[in-house]
Write a protein that holds these residues in place. Structure first.
Motif, short mmCIF file in Angstrom:
data_model
loop_
_atom_site.label_atom_id
_atom_site.label_comp_id
_atom_site.label_asym_id
_atom_site.label_seq_id
_atom_site.Cartn_x
_atom_site.Cartn_y
_atom_site.Cartn_z
N TYR A 162 10.66 -14.74 4.47
CA TYR A 162 11.24 -13.41 4.30
C TYR A 162 10.97 -12.88 2.89
O TYR A 162 10.84 -13.64 1.94
N LEU A 163 10.87 -11.57 2.80
CA LEU A 163 10.73 -10.87 1.53
C LEU A 163 11.61 -9.64 1.55
O LEU A 163 11.78 -9.01 2.59
N ILE A 164 12.16 -9.29 0.38
CA ILE A 164 12.83 -8.03 0.20
C ILE A 164 11.90 -7.21 -0.70
O ILE A 164 11.47 -7.69 -1.75
N LYS A 222 0.82 -1.21 0.00
CA LYS A 222 0.00 0.00 0.00
C LYS A 222 0.86 1.26 0.00
O LYS A 222 0.41 2.32 -0.44
N LEU A 223 2.10 1.15 0.49
CA LEU A 223 3.03 2.27 0.47
C LEU A 223 3.83 2.33 -0.83
O LEU A 223 4.73 3.15 -0.98
N GLY A 224 3.51 1.45 -1.78
CA GLY A 224 4.17 1.46 -3.07
C GLY A 224 5.35 0.52 -3.21
O GLY A 224 6.03 0.52 -4.23
N PHE A 225 5.61 -0.31 -2.20
CA PHE A 225 6.71 -1.28 -2.30
C PHE A 225 6.26 -2.50 -3.10
O PHE A 225 5.09 -2.90 -3.03
N GLU A 226 7.20 -3.06 -3.84
CA GLU A 226 6.95 -4.28 -4.61
C GLU A 226 7.98 -5.33 -4.22
O GLU A 226 9.10 -5.00 -3.82
N LYS A 227 7.61 -6.60 -4.38
CA LYS A 227 8.54 -7.68 -4.07
C LYS A 227 9.75 -7.57 -4.98
O LYS A 227 9.63 -7.45 -6.19
N PHE A 228 10.93 -7.61 -4.37
CA PHE A 228 12.19 -7.52 -5.10
C PHE A 228 12.97 -8.84 -4.98
O PHE A 228 13.73 -9.20 -5.85
N GLY A 229 12.76 -9.54 -3.88
CA GLY A 229 13.46 -10.79 -3.65
C GLY A 229 12.86 -11.51 -2.46
O GLY A 229 11.88 -11.07 -1.88
N GLY A 230 13.46 -12.62 -2.11
CA GLY A 230 12.98 -13.38 -0.97
C GLY A 230 11.93 -14.41 -1.35
O GLY A 230 11.64 -14.62 -2.53
N ASP A 231 11.35 -15.04 -0.32
CA ASP A 231 10.41 -16.13 -0.55
C ASP A 231 9.48 -16.25 0.65
O ASP A 231 9.93 -16.44 1.78
N MET A 232 8.19 -16.13 0.41
CA MET A 232 7.19 -16.26 1.48
C MET A 232 7.36 -17.59 2.20
O MET A 232 7.22 -17.65 3.41
#
Length: 123
Positions: free
Chosen positions: A38-40, A24-34
């Motif tokens: 963890y997610l980046i 909602k703040l405009g971040f998108e998944k860049f890396g990691g794994d649910m």
């Protein structure tokens, strides 16, 4: 001293809830794994790591040799050189590099207010 890309690693209670909030703040998944808990996430040059059940407190993270897109940069300061310089300035270490002469390594220090700082070189 070139510390590299900066991010905040957040200790989250519920990875999915935190992911939805930061989207909602405009971040998108860049890396990691649910599945690995963890997610980046990235918004422009801003990076945050969301980590469920991996550590208790938030961590300031620096990645020598990387830019904010996890691309190698030229002319970076090796993590071991940074460690040596900080030791010469009297900084105390919670965890030191492994003593290897090159390649990936990391160290951990704590600032005067108890904030954990991880300097983590991946290359």
């Amino acid at each position: 001293m070139k510390l590299g890309a900066f991010s905040v690693s957040l200790a989250v209670k519920d990875l999915q809830t935190s992911k939805s909030f930061y989207e909602k703040l405009g971040f998108e998944k860049f890396g990691g794994d649910m599945e690995m808990n963890y997610l980046i996430m990235k918004n422009g040059d801003s990076l945050i790591g969301l980590f469920q059940g991996m550590f208790e407190e938030n961590i300031l993270t620096f990645n020598p040799g990387w830019d904010s897109s996890a691309q190698e940069v030229e002319g970076y300061d090796d993590v071991r050189a940074i460690e040596k310089e900080l030791k010469s300035k009297g900084i105390q270490f919670a965890q030191e590099t492994d003593g290897s002469k090159s390649g990936p390594a990391s160290f951990v220090i704590t600032d005067p207010d108890g904030n954990t700082i991880l300097v983590d070189q991946h290359i």
